[in-house]
Design an enzyme around this catalytic site. Structure first.
Site, PDB file in Angstrom:
ATOM      1  N   ALA A  10       0.880  -0.958   0.020  1.00 53.28           N
ATOM      2  CA  ALA A  10       0.069   0.033   0.061  1.00 53.28           C
ATOM      3  C   ALA A  10       0.786   1.295  -0.118  1.00 53.28           C
ATOM      4  O   ALA A  10       0.388   2.172  -0.514  1.00 53.28           O
ATOM      5  CB  ALA A  10      -0.874   0.096   1.255  1.00 53.28           C
ATOM      6  N   ASN A  28      -5.635   3.356  10.601  1.00 51.05           N
ATOM      7  CA  ASN A  28      -4.823   2.019  11.182  1.00 51.05           C
ATOM      8  C   ASN A  28      -4.331   2.220  12.560  1.00 51.05           C
ATOM      9  O   ASN A  28      -4.011   1.412  13.273  1.00 51.05           O
ATOM     10  CB  ASN A  28      -3.532   2.041  10.237  1.00 51.05           C
ATOM     11  CG  ASN A  28      -2.942   3.313  10.183  1.00 51.05           C
ATOM     12  OD1 ASN A  28      -3.422   4.503  10.040  1.00 51.05           O
ATOM     13  ND2 ASN A  28      -1.528   3.312  10.457  1.00 51.05           N
ATOM     14  N   GLY A  45      -1.652  -6.624   0.700  1.00 49.78           N
ATOM     15  CA  GLY A  45      -1.856  -8.003   1.012  1.00 49.78           C
ATOM     16  C   GLY A  45      -1.665  -8.608   2.471  1.00 49.78           C
ATOM     17  O   GLY A  45      -2.367  -9.164   2.682  1.00 49.78           O
ATOM     18  N   HIS A  46      -0.769  -7.801   3.046  1.00 43.74           N
ATOM     19  CA  HIS A  46      -0.553  -8.513   4.364  1.00 43.74           C
ATOM     20  C   HIS A  46      -1.494  -7.947   5.560  1.00 43.74           C
ATOM     21  O   HIS A  46      -1.381  -8.223   6.744  1.00 43.74           O
ATOM     22  CB  HIS A  46       0.953  -8.409   4.812  1.00 43.74           C
ATOM     23  CG  HIS A  46       1.235  -6.995   5.256  1.00 43.74           C
ATOM     24  ND1 HIS A  46       1.621  -6.642   6.704  1.00 43.74           N
ATOM     25  CD2 HIS A  46       1.675  -5.791   4.558  1.00 43.74           C
ATOM     26  CE1 HIS A  46       1.967  -5.374   6.522  1.00 43.74           C
ATOM     27  NE2 HIS A  46       1.869  -4.797   5.581  1.00 43.74           N
ATOM     28  N   THR A  49       9.153  -7.450 -13.364  1.00 44.09           N
ATOM     29  CA  THR A  49       8.717  -8.820 -13.473  1.00 44.09           C
ATOM     30  C   THR A  49       7.691  -9.136 -12.042  1.00 44.09           C
ATOM     31  O   THR A  49       8.036  -8.718 -11.059  1.00 44.09           O
ATOM     32  CB  THR A  49       9.574  -9.700 -13.472  1.00 44.09           C
ATOM     33  OG1 THR A  49      10.432  -9.716 -14.620  1.00 44.09           O
ATOM     34  CG2 THR A  49       9.264 -11.434 -13.392  1.00 44.09           C
ATOM     35  N   CYS A  99       4.173   1.635  11.319  1.00 45.39           N
ATOM     36  CA  CYS A  99       5.171   2.133  10.594  1.00 45.39           C
ATOM     37  C   CYS A  99       5.566   3.357  10.941  1.00 45.39           C
ATOM     38  O   CYS A  99       6.387   4.100  10.431  1.00 45.39           O
ATOM     39  CB  CYS A  99       3.911   2.637   9.024  1.00 45.39           C
ATOM     40  SG  CYS A  99       3.458   1.016   8.503  1.00 45.39           S
TER      41      CYS A  99
END
Length: 393
Positions: A75, A159, A208-209, A247, A336
């Site tokens: 994110a 958060n 994702g996490h 990739t 964070c």
């Protein structure tokens, strides 16, 4: 498998990878390991198809189309691509929209980009105030909106204190003035159904996490009509419509897609309800301890169902968390920002005093949290408070 010897109450910092997610990722580490951009052979096609399926799963989570999903590293990168990408392209095109509005309780990755846009690119960046519960008042936002606003960034779920914003209501006002609406929704999937979000926002960040997927992968929803308005941050082979070259990590993409599918499962509503009830039970248990406490942030039905921000008055949160190590994991705020020795900007924005902010502990529960975990955590905290009280005498 959760380690039951350690009480984990930091799910908003990160979730474990769900078992069904891990199983779907596994084949793409060794068996189907081909580069998804190798278009000349069947193994590459298989990896590419797996990523295509993952974009469809993520798109379904928010009510978008798969061609509007761009994979990122998380994110934080999504927020950077959304804000920097849009602002840099607007500058190149000579746009007259020079103002950017960011809510006062945004993630540091949004606020930090705001400073870059202000000091390096000359945009006027303004904060959108919140009330004592961490909610944006629509009337206040409407006073700031005008036809010179380029983008408005408001997170779906905070958060630290778990405030859930009325994204649909805010969207109407933002779109009425022609501004772009970006939403950091990293904390959203566990907190609420997001199946109509793509109808209300132009850009949306996911991680994702934060939703039982792997670390190192995220996504940015970019409405297809806006994709030509985004300047890339990463250049190279032109992957992902040229918006983010490089990739793609097939296992991680598959994992995030599987996590999105998990968030859309039929029983997710009842799982959220159970999480909400267990969270409220934990609040009651903490409040019943013989030490004055105060809950910070919004009312229970307007906050993340697993979030608690609470302070034991007269005690330092860091002292309490230090005293319960190595038995209990919680946070003094956002993981964070934990390296910054100053009161949280979120807690300051909702009007907490320095003493209140210093006392604030964020406990965040997950679907695996049990009643036994609650009892163990309360016991650990009670013991810590008793010890700290004696030391302070």
């Amino acid at each position: 498998m959760i380690n039951r010897d350690f009480l984990y109450f930091d799910y908003q910092a990160t979730t474990p990878v769900a078992e069904q997610v891990l199983l779907k990722m596994h084949p793409y580490f060794r068996e189907s390991f081909a580069n998804p951009h190798s278009s000349d052979h069947a193994l590459g096609w298989k990896s590419s198809a797996a990523i295509d399926n993952a974009t469809k799963q993520i798109a379904r989570l928010i009510g978008a189309d798969s061609d509007e999903i761009i994979f990122t590293s998380g994110a934080t990168e999504s927020n950077n691509l959304a804000l920097l990408g849009l602002a840099r392209r607007a500058m190149l095109k000579g746009s007259r929209r020079k103002r950017i509005l960011l809510s006062a309780i945004e993630h540091k990755s949004v606020l930090s980009v705001g400073r870059v846009l202000e000091y390096q690119y000359g945009f006027k960046v303004e904060r959108i105030a919140v009330d004592k519960h961490g909610h944006i008042l629509l009337s206040d936002l409407e006073q700031q909106l005008d036809d010179d606003v380029l983008i408005v960034s408001i997170m779906a779920v905070n958060n630290e204190i778990g405030s859930m914003q009325n994204i649909a209501g805010l969207s109407k006002a933002i779109k009425a003035c022609g501004a772009v609406f970006h939403c950091d929704a990293a904390q959203g999937p566990i907190a609420m159904s997001m199946q109509e979000f793509a109808q209300n926002v132009d850009l949306l960040s996911l991680s994702g996490h934060k939703m039982y997927g792997p670390k190192g992968i995220g996504a940015l929803y970019i409405h297809r009509n806006l994709q030509d308005e985004i300047e890339p941050l990463i250049y190279g082979g032109g992957q992902q419509n040229g918006l983010r070259s490089g990739t793609l990590p097939t296992p991680l993409c598959v994992g995030m897609g599987a996590a999105a599918e998990y968030m859309c499962s039929d029983n997710m509503g009842s799982m959220r309800d159970e999480l909400h009830m267990r969270r409220d039970r934990f609040i009651g248990m903490l409040s019943a301890l013989p030490w004055p406490s105060k809950l910070y942030g919004p009312e229970a039905d307007k906050r993340h169902p697993g979030n608690i921000s609470i302070g034991f008055l007269g005690f330092s949160a860091q002292d309490i968390l230090g005293a319960v190590q190595p038995h209990l994991a919680a946070s003094t705020g956002s993981a964070c920002t934990s390296g910054i020795p100053e009161p949280s900007h979120v807690l300051k924005a909702i009007g907490l005093t320095g003493e209140e902010a210093d006392s604030a502990i964020r406990f965040s529960l997950g679907f695996e949290t049990t009643d036994s975990d609650l009892e163990g955590a309360v016991k650990q905290i009670s013991t810590a408070l008793s010890r700290l009280f004696v030391i302070g005498l």
